[in-house]
Design a protein around this motif. Structure first.
Motif, PDB file in Angstrom:
ATOM      1  N   PRO A   1      24.432  38.454  37.603  1.00 38.11           N
ATOM      2  CA  PRO A   1      25.051  38.103  38.883  1.00 38.11           C
ATOM      3  C   PRO A   1      25.471  39.348  39.668  1.00 38.11           C
ATOM      4  O   PRO A   1      25.827  40.381  39.090  1.00 38.11           O
ATOM      5  CB  PRO A   1      26.291  37.294  38.474  1.00 38.11           C
ATOM      6  N   SER A   2      25.457  39.231  40.983  1.00 37.89           N
ATOM      7  CA  SER A   2      26.057  40.267  41.822  1.00 37.89           C
ATOM      8  C   SER A   2      27.577  40.173  41.705  1.00 37.89           C
ATOM      9  O   SER A   2      28.105  39.170  41.212  1.00 37.89           O
ATOM     10  CB  SER A   2      25.615  40.081  43.272  1.00 37.89           C
ATOM     11  N   PRO A   3      28.303  41.190  42.146  1.00 37.50           N
ATOM     12  CA  PRO A   3      29.762  41.159  41.997  1.00 37.50           C
ATOM     13  C   PRO A   3      30.385  39.945  42.673  1.00 37.50           C
ATOM     14  O   PRO A   3      30.129  39.660  43.846  1.00 37.50           O
ATOM     15  CB  PRO A   3      30.211  42.460  42.662  1.00 37.50           C
ATOM     16  N   SER A   4      31.221  39.238  41.931  1.00 34.83           N
ATOM     17  CA  SER A   4      31.929  38.075  42.463  1.00 34.83           C
ATOM     18  C   SER A   4      33.188  38.545  43.190  1.00 34.83           C
ATOM     19  O   SER A   4      33.549  39.725  43.135  1.00 34.83           O
ATOM     20  CB  SER A   4      32.285  37.125  41.324  1.00 34.83           C
ATOM     21  N   PRO A   5      33.878  37.653  43.885  1.00 39.08           N
ATOM     22  CA  PRO A   5      35.046  38.085  44.662  1.00 39.08           C
ATOM     23  C   PRO A   5      36.092  38.852  43.862  1.00 39.08           C
ATOM     24  O   PRO A   5      36.716  39.776  44.390  1.00 39.08           O
ATOM     25  CB  PRO A   5      35.605  36.761  45.203  1.00 39.08           C
ATOM     26  N   GLN A   6      36.312  38.474  42.596  1.00 44.92           N
ATOM     27  CA  GLN A   6      37.278  39.207  41.786  1.00 44.92           C
ATOM     28  C   GLN A   6      36.616  40.229  40.864  1.00 44.92           C
ATOM     29  O   GLN A   6      37.311  41.018  40.236  1.00 44.92           O
ATOM     30  CB  GLN A   6      38.097  38.237  40.923  1.00 44.92           C
ATOM     31  N   ARG A   7      35.286  40.187  40.747  1.00 43.16           N
ATOM     32  CA  ARG A   7      34.540  40.907  39.712  1.00 43.16           C
ATOM     33  C   ARG A   7      35.027  40.436  38.341  1.00 43.16           C
ATOM     34  O   ARG A   7      34.409  39.570  37.737  1.00 43.16           O
ATOM     35  CB  ARG A   7      34.666  42.427  39.861  1.00 43.16           C
ATOM     36  N   THR A   8      36.093  41.004  37.834  1.00 44.14           N
ATOM     37  CA  THR A   8      36.706  40.536  36.590  1.00 44.14           C
ATOM     38  C   THR A   8      37.642  39.380  36.916  1.00 44.14           C
ATOM     39  O   THR A   8      38.502  39.511  37.780  1.00 44.14           O
ATOM     40  CB  THR A   8      37.499  41.661  35.903  1.00 44.14           C
ATOM     41  N   PRO A   9      37.495  38.214  36.244  1.00 46.05           N
ATOM     42  CA  PRO A   9      38.430  37.114  36.507  1.00 46.05           C
ATOM     43  C   PRO A   9      39.851  37.509  36.112  1.00 46.05           C
ATOM     44  O   PRO A   9      40.059  38.448  35.337  1.00 46.05           O
ATOM     45  CB  PRO A   9      37.901  35.991  35.608  1.00 46.05           C
ATOM     46  N   LEU A  10      40.825  36.810  36.668  1.00 51.10           N
ATOM     47  CA  LEU A  10      42.211  37.050  36.277  1.00 51.10           C
ATOM     48  C   LEU A  10      42.343  36.830  34.779  1.00 51.10           C
ATOM     49  O   LEU A  10      41.848  35.843  34.237  1.00 51.10           O
ATOM     50  CB  LEU A  10      43.141  36.113  37.036  1.00 51.10           C
ATOM     51  N   LEU A  11      43.042  37.743  34.093  1.00 44.87           N
ATOM     52  CA  LEU A  11      43.049  37.760  32.634  1.00 44.87           C
ATOM     53  C   LEU A  11      44.376  37.262  32.069  1.00 44.87           C
ATOM     54  O   LEU A  11      45.428  37.887  32.256  1.00 44.87           O
ATOM     55  CB  LEU A  11      42.773  39.180  32.123  1.00 44.87           C
ATOM     56  N   PHE A  12      44.314  36.126  31.366  1.00 39.99           N
ATOM     57  CA  PHE A  12      45.454  35.590  30.621  1.00 39.99           C
ATOM     58  C   PHE A  12      45.296  35.920  29.144  1.00 39.99           C
ATOM     59  O   PHE A  12      44.182  36.120  28.638  1.00 39.99           O
ATOM     60  CB  PHE A  12      45.530  34.067  30.753  1.00 39.99           C
ATOM     61  N   GLN A  13      46.403  35.938  28.431  1.00 43.59           N
ATOM     62  CA  GLN A  13      46.397  36.158  26.981  1.00 43.59           C
ATOM     63  C   GLN A  13      47.656  35.529  26.414  1.00 43.59           C
ATOM     64  O   GLN A  13      48.663  35.406  27.115  1.00 43.59           O
ATOM     65  CB  GLN A  13      46.350  37.664  26.679  1.00 43.59           C
TER      66      GLN A  13
END
Length: 460
Positions: A217-229
């Motif tokens: 995929p080309s870069p999405s709006p966030q590139r890396t999704p928001l990260l929960f842990q």
């Protein structure tokens, strides 16, 4: 109490299953958890949650059964305890089409999906949702899950985080480094869809993974999704300090929450990040009543349907392979635990005068995990959690959709009046709504891969 300075964040903590957290509640005549296979049910719930200005639908998930390896699963089946259950990542695709603002968070553990494929799936969802996707990073706690993916046993607790570190390295390289800004041209006149000079293979070689790339995929709006842990052990805290942007906690009281948050923020600073680059979400259920007598009646109704067997099975401690259980007075410290260690540690901090037992664990999960009162009283309690350092609430439902309908009708107006809830959605991606920017900040470890592969043409 004084008016809160900033609104709390609110997630709806759900799962595509019949019995998620509040076990036994699916049996109530008004509960609709048993409709979880029906897409219309989830579309309606998403609409309800956007009306309530929830920040995200936070989907839990598992890859196996709770209990010992090779153990009986009669109780799991009778309780509907996360079996049957469906893949939340698939469901998010449908929810992107009927929502505008709410974040869509999926849970995926590092065993269940190769990082190349997983990175592609989440980039696709981030495109489809205009940047509203989040990932809850987990390492799994289930022996059965390990065997479902071909392992002889669940990897040792701390080693699972080592595995996750490499997994994150791979997806960061794909999300952040494989495509440069401006690589997607869509130049019809020049017949150039993308610029190959700005698309890079990553040539990752590590202990578990070899990935050439490039990211498809080309870069999405966030590139890396928001990260929960959600890890709260010492190793989990170090992992959160390195990677997390939001952490889900289920501490038993604000004092324990403050201790955990303070320790984690110190580790975040040691990792070279701003201590406030991570938001903390406390898991809570609510019993909302119009009067003291109404609260008491609702509380009793919930407790009458609560399943002790369900809670003990979910805890997955003290269960023997034949389905029998250790005595209720067995100390938790005496039970081997390669699973979720944070819950036990938080319970120990809440009972410093003695070692907690299996009975404490079950009772704690049933009775300590909720706040009961009128809307004003609940607002007071949420403000106390905020003063302990909590940034948001992962709202655990008793029954669907009633718990969220009640939040919208009875509690939200009070929270808004007291400054504890927003009155409208902000524009932009999920990360921008929460942090004010679309992409990972420069001090996050994922950011180091931006531009890192521009001169890489061969493995090495």
């Amino acid at each position: 109490m004084s008016t809160a300075k900033t609104p709390l964040l609110y997630n709806a903590f759900v799962m595509n299953t019949g019995s998620h957290i509040q076990h036994g509640q699916w049996r109530h005549p008004e509960a609709r958890q048993s409709e979880f296979n029906d897409l219309k049910f989830w579309l309606e719930l998403a609409h309800t949650l956007e009306e309530g200005l929830f920040d995200a639908m936070f989907f839990a998930d598992v890859s196996g059964l709770y209990g010992p390896a090779g153990g009986q699963y009669v109780d799991n089946a009778h309780e509907g305890l996360q079996i049957p259950s469906n893949d939340p990542t698939v469901l998010l695709g449908a929810l992107t089409a009927v929502t505008q603002h709410i974040g869509l968070a999926t849970t995926s553990n590092v065993m269940q999906n190769h990082p190349f494929n997983f990175a592609r799936q989440l980039s696709t969802l981030d495109h489809m949702s205009a940047g509203r996707v989040a990932w809850n990073i987990v390492t799994s706690t289930q022996e059965n899950a390990a065997r479902n993916y071909g392992l002889d046993a669940l990897v040792e607790h701390d080693a699972r985080y080592d595995w996750a570190d490499e997994y994150l390295e791979v997806v960061y390289k794909l999300w952040e480094g494989s495509w440069d800004e401006g690589a997607l041209l869509q130049d019809k006149a020049g017949s150039r869809f993308s610029d190959p000079a700005k698309i890079h293979k990553i040539f990752h070689h590590g202990p578990r993974y070899t990935v050439e790339g490039p990211h498809l995929p080309s870069p999405s709006p966030q590139r890396t999704p928001l990260l929960f842990q959600a890890g709260g052990s010492e190793r989990g805290i170090r992992f959160a300090a390195q990677h997390a942007e939001c952490q889900f906690i289920v501490t038993p009281n604000p004092a324990v929450a403050k201790d955990h948050i303070d320790r984690t923020r110190a580790k975040i600073a040691e990792a070279g990040r701003n201590p406030h680059d991570v938001k903390f979400f406390q898991g809570l259920s609510l019993v909302i009543g119009d009067s003291a007598s109404d609260v008491k009646a609702k509380e009793q109704d919930y407790l009458e349907y609560a399943s002790v067997t369900g809670f003990l099975t979910h805890a997955a401690l003290g269960i023997l392979p034949d389905g029998s259980r250790l005595p209720d007075d067995t100390r938790l410290i005496d039970i081997p635990n390669n699973g979720g260690q944070a819950h036990v540690e938080w319970l120990r901090r809440a009972t410093p005068h003695r070692e907690p037992t299996l009975a404490d664990l079950a009772n704690g999960r049933i009775r300590r995990g909720y706040v009961a009162g009128t809307p004003e009283h609940i607002a007071d309690r949420l403000e106390a959690w905020q003063e302990a350092g909590v940034d948001g609430i992962n709202l655990i439902n008793w029954r669907l959709p009633g718990s969220y309908d009640e939040f919208n009708e009875k509690l939200l107006p009070v929270l808004q009046r007291r400054g504890l809830a927003k009155t409208e959605y902000a524009e932009g991606t999920l990360r921008k709504k929460i942090f004010g920017h679309d992409r990972l900040p420069a001090n996050h470890p994922g950011a180091q891969y931006r531009g890192a592969f521009a001169s890489v043409t061969t493995p090495g």
